[in-house]
Structure formats: C-alpha cells, structure tokens
Design a protein around this motif. Structure first.
Motif, PDB file in Angstrom:
ATOM      1  N   LEU A 110       4.995 -47.079 -52.647  1.00  0.00           N
ATOM      2  CA  LEU A 110       6.221 -46.582 -52.022  1.00  0.00           C
ATOM      3  C   LEU A 110       5.887 -45.453 -51.041  1.00  0.00           C
ATOM      4  O   LEU A 110       6.384 -45.430 -49.907  1.00  0.00           O
ATOM      5  N   VAL A 111       5.028 -44.544 -51.468  1.00  0.00           N
ATOM      6  CA  VAL A 111       4.587 -43.466 -50.576  1.00  0.00           C
ATOM      7  C   VAL A 111       3.880 -44.054 -49.356  1.00  0.00           C
ATOM      8  O   VAL A 111       4.091 -43.611 -48.220  1.00  0.00           O
ATOM      9  N   ALA A 112       3.061 -45.079 -49.579  1.00  0.00           N
ATOM     10  CA  ALA A 112       2.338 -45.715 -48.481  1.00  0.00           C
ATOM     11  C   ALA A 112       3.304 -46.331 -47.480  1.00  0.00           C
ATOM     12  O   ALA A 112       3.134 -46.188 -46.257  1.00  0.00           O
ATOM     13  N   GLY A 113       4.320 -47.022 -47.990  1.00  0.00           N
ATOM     14  CA  GLY A 113       5.303 -47.636 -47.097  1.00  0.00           C
ATOM     15  C   GLY A 113       6.029 -46.607 -46.259  1.00  0.00           C
ATOM     16  O   GLY A 113       6.189 -46.774 -45.037  1.00  0.00           O
ATOM     17  N   LEU A 114       6.466 -45.526 -46.906  1.00  0.00           N
ATOM     18  CA  LEU A 114       7.157 -44.457 -46.174  1.00  0.00           C
ATOM     19  C   LEU A 114       6.232 -43.808 -45.147  1.00  0.00           C
ATOM     20  O   LEU A 114       6.658 -43.459 -44.041  1.00  0.00           O
ATOM     21  N   LEU A 115       4.963 -43.650 -45.522  1.00  0.00           N
ATOM     22  CA  LEU A 115       4.007 -43.022 -44.615  1.00  0.00           C
ATOM     23  C   LEU A 115       3.747 -43.909 -43.402  1.00  0.00           C
ATOM     24  O   LEU A 115       3.639 -43.409 -42.271  1.00  0.00           O
ATOM     25  N   MET A 116       3.632 -45.215 -43.622  1.00  0.00           N
ATOM     26  CA  MET A 116       3.400 -46.120 -42.500  1.00  0.00           C
ATOM     27  C   MET A 116       4.578 -46.100 -41.534  1.00  0.00           C
ATOM     28  O   MET A 116       4.402 -46.029 -40.317  1.00  0.00           O
ATOM     29  N   VAL A 117       5.782 -46.146 -42.074  1.00  0.00           N
ATOM     30  CA  VAL A 117       6.967 -46.094 -41.222  1.00  0.00           C
ATOM     31  C   VAL A 117       7.039 -44.748 -40.498  1.00  0.00           C
ATOM     32  O   VAL A 117       7.332 -44.674 -39.297  1.00  0.00           O
ATOM     33  N   GLY A 118       6.738 -43.672 -41.237  1.00  0.00           N
ATOM     34  CA  GLY A 118       6.759 -42.348 -40.632  1.00  0.00           C
ATOM     35  C   GLY A 118       5.714 -42.192 -39.539  1.00  0.00           C
ATOM     36  O   GLY A 118       5.968 -41.571 -38.505  1.00  0.00           O
ATOM     37  N   GLY A 119       4.518 -42.768 -39.751  1.00  0.00           N
ATOM     38  CA  GLY A 119       3.469 -42.690 -38.739  1.00  0.00           C
ATOM     39  C   GLY A 119       3.855 -43.416 -37.464  1.00  0.00           C
ATOM     40  O   GLY A 119       3.652 -42.900 -36.353  1.00  0.00           O
TER      41      GLY A 119
END
Length: 241
Positions: A179-188
């Motif tokens: 979940l953190v990875a998904g949010l980070l990818m979208v945020g990046g």
C-alpha cells in the motif's frame, strides 16, 4: 446561514493551521523515534503520544465536518484527511501537512518561480521520502522473507521507487508495505508532473515576457520616429520661413 457557516469554517482552519502543523512535526518525530528504536524502552510512551496526536487530528476533522454546510461535498473534497483519520495503518501519512510550511515559504517567493521550483522539489521530496521509508520499514521489518529490514534498505527502496528506476533488489512483501509502495509510486509520478508543469509554465511566462518586451520596444521606436519626424517638420518650416 450558509455564508456564516463557511466563514466559521475558514476562521477555524486559519486558527488551527499552525498548531496542526506543529502537531504533525511532533507526530513525525515520535513515529520516527518509534520505528528507528524498534521495541525500545520508549515504545509504549511514544505509541500513546501518537494516538493522542491522532485523536487531535480526528477532533479537527470532526469540527470541520460539523462547520461545513455541505457535508457530503466536504467529505468528497477531503478524502485524504478522512483516510488519515479513519485508517490507523496510514495515519503516519498525516505528517504531509508539513507541506503547509513549504506553501507559506512559497508566498515569499511568489515572483521568483525558480525558487518556487527548488522549494517544492526539495521540501516535498524530503518529506515524502522520509515518511515512506519509515512506513515501509515499519511494515516490512519483521515480515517473513522481507528484503527491507533496515532504514538504509528502506531509504534505498524509496529512492529507486520514487525515481521509477525500480531495481528490484528491495521490494515489499506485506499488504501494508505494498500500500505504501502504491501511494509512493502515484506520489512520485504526481511530483514529476508538478515539476514538469511548473517548468513549462515558467518557460511560457518568460517567452510571453520577451514578446511583450519586444512589442513595447517596437512601440517606443515608432513613437520615437514619429517625434523625430515632427521635429524635422518643425525645423523645415522654420528654415523655409
């Protein structure tokens, strides 16, 4: 009544803006201490402090929801705040309210877009990278077959994920970590979009400024030529007289 409620909501948000930003900083410090000092002597006091700060954020959200005239519209436009309050597992992401500090600093450089880009890039990147590293380490460290077990591993994974390089030597194996990875990818991706859009806006503004300057120069030259022509006509009239 509608205007009165909206005015009260705006006054409340202005009043609590800095206190909540300070609480976000406290939250980040306590959370970082707890994650980096895994199961240390301060684990329980820090956990209590985190929940107290979370309760204050929840109280703020409940107050703003109460003051909002159109509550459904308020919920739709504040989904991130709602998630940060309702979902305890992502409550650490509430520290992104620290971006308020960057916004306030940005007002001092509103006419210097180069400084604005550097402030946004540096501030947002550091905050997002630090929070994501802590969150993924907290989620992954004790998982079976975990490849992210130290803060160094977490920071390396965060940098490769944000930059979309993705070496694959470090990756999350838990649901929360993904979940953190998904949010980070979208945020990046969003961060890169903001940077690109800001630079493009700056270039358009500069080109427009150059065009306007050229137009002003042409107009000034025309006015100068007209004045010269008038002076010549006057001199010619005097000489012929």
């Amino acid at each position: 009544m509608l205007l009165a409620n909206e005015a009260r909501l705006e006054r409340w948000e202005r009043k609590v803006e800095w206190p909540l930003t300070a609480l976000a900083a406290v939250f980040l410090g306590a959370y970082a201490w707890q994650v980096l000092d895994d199961h240390g002597a301060m684990h329980v006091p820090l956990e209590i402090a985190l929940w107290l700060v979370w309760a204050l954020f929840a109280a703020d959200f409940a107050t703003r929801l109460t003051l909002a005239q159109n509550k459904l519209r308020f919920l739709k436009t504040h989904l991130f705040d709602l998630a940060a309050v309702v979902l305890p597992m992502v409550r650490q992401l509430r520290v992104l309210r620290l971006i308020t500090v960057i916004t306030l600093l940005n007002k001092k450089f509103q006419h210097k877009i180069r400084q604005r880009v550097s402030i946004y890039v540096a501030g947002v990147t550091i905050i997002v990278a630090f929070c994501a590293s802590l969150a993924v380490l907290d989620a992954e460290r004790h998982a079976e077959n975990a490849s992210i077990t130290t803060f160094g591993d977490a920071l390396w994974w965060t940098l490769t994920t944000m930059s979309t390089v993705g070496y694959g030597d470090r990756y999350p194996v838990t649901g929360e970590g993904r979940l953190v990875a998904g949010l980070l990818m979208v945020g990046g991706i969003a961060l890169l979009g903001v940077i690109t859009g800001t630079i493009a806006s700056w270039l358009v503004e500069k080109l427009r400024g150059v065009e306007e300057a050229e137009l002003e120069t042409v107009q000034e030259l025309r006015s100068l030529r007209a004045e010269i022509a008038e002076l010549r006509a006057e001199l010619g009239a005097r000489n012929s007289g």
